[in-house]
Design a protein around this motif. Sequence first.
Motif, PDB file in Angstrom:
ATOM      1  N   PHE A  53      21.873  60.312  70.529  1.00  0.00           N
ATOM      2  CA  PHE A  53      21.674  59.085  71.300  1.00  0.00           C
ATOM      3  C   PHE A  53      21.136  57.996  70.386  1.00  0.00           C
ATOM      4  CE2 PHE A  53      17.611  61.215  71.413  1.00  0.00           C
ATOM      5  CZ  PHE A  53      16.685  60.197  71.306  1.00  0.00           C
ATOM      6  N   GLY A  54      21.134  56.783  70.883  1.00  0.00           N
ATOM      7  CA  GLY A  54      20.548  55.661  70.164  1.00  0.00           C
ATOM      8  C   GLY A  54      21.485  54.477  70.132  1.00  0.00           C
ATOM      9  N   SER A  55      20.948  53.326  69.714  1.00  0.00           N
ATOM     10  CA  SER A  55      21.716  52.080  69.651  1.00  0.00           C
ATOM     11  C   SER A  55      22.278  51.844  68.252  1.00  0.00           C
ATOM     12  CB  SER A  55      20.829  50.905  70.055  1.00  0.00           C
ATOM     13  OG  SER A  55      19.840  50.692  69.054  1.00  0.00           O
ATOM     14  N   CYS A  56      22.161  52.815  67.383  1.00  0.00           N
ATOM     15  CA  CYS A  56      22.612  52.746  65.989  1.00  0.00           C
ATOM     16  C   CYS A  56      21.552  52.114  65.088  1.00  0.00           C
ATOM     17  CB  CYS A  56      23.942  52.025  65.835  1.00  0.00           C
ATOM     18  SG  CYS A  56      25.256  52.789  66.813  1.00  0.00           S
ATOM     19  N   SER A  57      20.398  51.764  65.622  1.00  0.00           N
ATOM     20  CA  SER A  57      19.288  51.216  64.849  1.00  0.00           C
ATOM     21  C   SER A  57      18.375  52.349  64.399  1.00  0.00           C
ATOM     22  CB  SER A  57      18.479  50.241  65.712  1.00  0.00           C
ATOM     23  OG  SER A  57      17.281  49.878  65.060  1.00  0.00           O
ATOM     24  N   ASP A  58      17.761  52.188  63.219  1.00  0.00           N
ATOM     25  CA  ASP A  58      16.811  53.189  62.739  1.00  0.00           C
ATOM     26  C   ASP A  58      15.361  52.800  63.048  1.00  0.00           C
ATOM     27  OD1 ASP A  58      16.432  51.126  60.957  1.00  0.00           O
ATOM     28  OD2 ASP A  58      16.743  52.340  59.163  1.00  0.00           O
ATOM     29  N   ALA A  59      15.166  51.745  63.808  1.00  0.00           N
ATOM     30  CA  ALA A  59      13.824  51.241  64.122  1.00  0.00           C
ATOM     31  C   ALA A  59      13.349  51.776  65.474  1.00  0.00           C
ATOM     32  CB  ALA A  59      13.813  49.727  64.106  1.00  0.00           C
ATOM     33  N   ALA A  60      13.218  53.092  65.592  1.00  0.00           N
ATOM     34  CA  ALA A  60      12.822  53.714  66.860  1.00  0.00           C
ATOM     35  C   ALA A  60      11.316  53.663  67.062  1.00  0.00           C
ATOM     36  CB  ALA A  60      13.286  55.163  66.895  1.00  0.00           C
ATOM     37  N   GLN A  61      10.924  53.420  68.304  1.00  0.00           N
ATOM     38  CA  GLN A  61       9.521  53.468  68.707  1.00  0.00           C
ATOM     39  C   GLN A  61       9.412  54.466  69.843  1.00  0.00           C
ATOM     40  OE1 GLN A  61       8.014  49.581  69.595  1.00  0.00           O
ATOM     41  NE2 GLN A  61       8.398  48.820  67.553  1.00  0.00           N
ATOM     42  N   VAL A  62       8.417  55.356  69.760  1.00  0.00           N
ATOM     43  CA  VAL A  62       8.245  56.428  70.734  1.00  0.00           C
ATOM     44  C   VAL A  62       7.007  56.167  71.576  1.00  0.00           C
ATOM     45  CG1 VAL A  62       7.840  58.907  71.010  1.00  0.00           C
ATOM     46  CG2 VAL A  62       9.360  58.085  69.202  1.00  0.00           C
ATOM     47  N   THR A  63       7.152  56.324  72.889  1.00  0.00           N
ATOM     48  CA  THR A  63       6.014  56.262  73.799  1.00  0.00           C
ATOM     49  C   THR A  63       6.054  57.500  74.691  1.00  0.00           C
ATOM     50  OG1 THR A  63       7.252  54.926  75.400  1.00  0.00           O
ATOM     51  CG2 THR A  63       5.865  53.739  73.842  1.00  0.00           C
ATOM     52  N   ILE A  64       4.866  57.950  75.075  1.00  0.00           N
ATOM     53  CA  ILE A  64       4.750  59.121  75.941  1.00  0.00           C
ATOM     54  C   ILE A  64       3.904  58.730  77.142  1.00  0.00           C
ATOM     55  CG2 ILE A  64       3.864  61.468  76.157  1.00  0.00           C
ATOM     56  CD1 ILE A  64       4.337  61.750  73.131  1.00  0.00           C
ATOM     57  N   ASP A  65       4.395  59.070  78.333  1.00  0.00           N
ATOM     58  CA  ASP A  65       3.675  58.839  79.570  1.00  0.00           C
ATOM     59  C   ASP A  65       3.767  60.121  80.388  1.00  0.00           C
ATOM     60  OD1 ASP A  65       2.319  57.705  81.696  1.00  0.00           O
ATOM     61  OD2 ASP A  65       4.085  56.656  82.476  1.00  0.00           O
ATOM     62  N   ASN A  66       2.672  60.864  80.455  1.00  0.00           N
ATOM     63  CA  ASN A  66       2.625  62.168  81.132  1.00  0.00           C
ATOM     64  C   ASN A  66       3.676  63.113  80.555  1.00  0.00           C
ATOM     65  OD1 ASN A  66       0.435  61.595  82.853  1.00  0.00           O
ATOM     66  ND2 ASN A  66       1.795  60.450  84.198  1.00  0.00           N
TER      67      ASN A  66
END
Length: 150
Positions: free
Chosen positions: A108-121
């Motif tokens: 998956f992804g938009s083809c960008s390598d600038a991923a940011q991860v967030t976690i909520d529960n």
Amino acid sequence: MCAAVVGSLSIACGIATSASAAEPRLMAALGNTVLTMTDIGPKHTQVAVNDKPVFDDKESDQLSFVGAYSMKDRWIALFQSDTGAKDCPTRFRILEVGGPQPTVSYPFGSCSDAAQVTIDNDTLTVSMPQPGGGADAAWTYRNGRIGRSK
């Protein structure tokens, strides 16, 4: 060779040489589980959990470990595959460990390598810019499934 311990996550990494091609490039302890990444050959990286192969990447020029995230009673590992393709050079995959069997998401992804991860529960969201600008795209991983959320 490098090694690091962050909370209950231990990581060791190195670069495999031709003399040690079967040696893991990365080893990470995710709780009581050991994750390894081994370069088998050109465009072939194997990911194993407790020495059992769970995923063979035979399409990417390079598979990279982005990070590991603790969610309740399981761990989520995020991988980035550099495809070498001009139209979409980067995709991501999630590996979940801690359940009855390790689970690997589809790319998956938009083809960008600038991923940011967030976690909520019990939800992990991976956001990144879209090609051509505009609002960020996001994929949400929950209950063993990944889906585009924006």
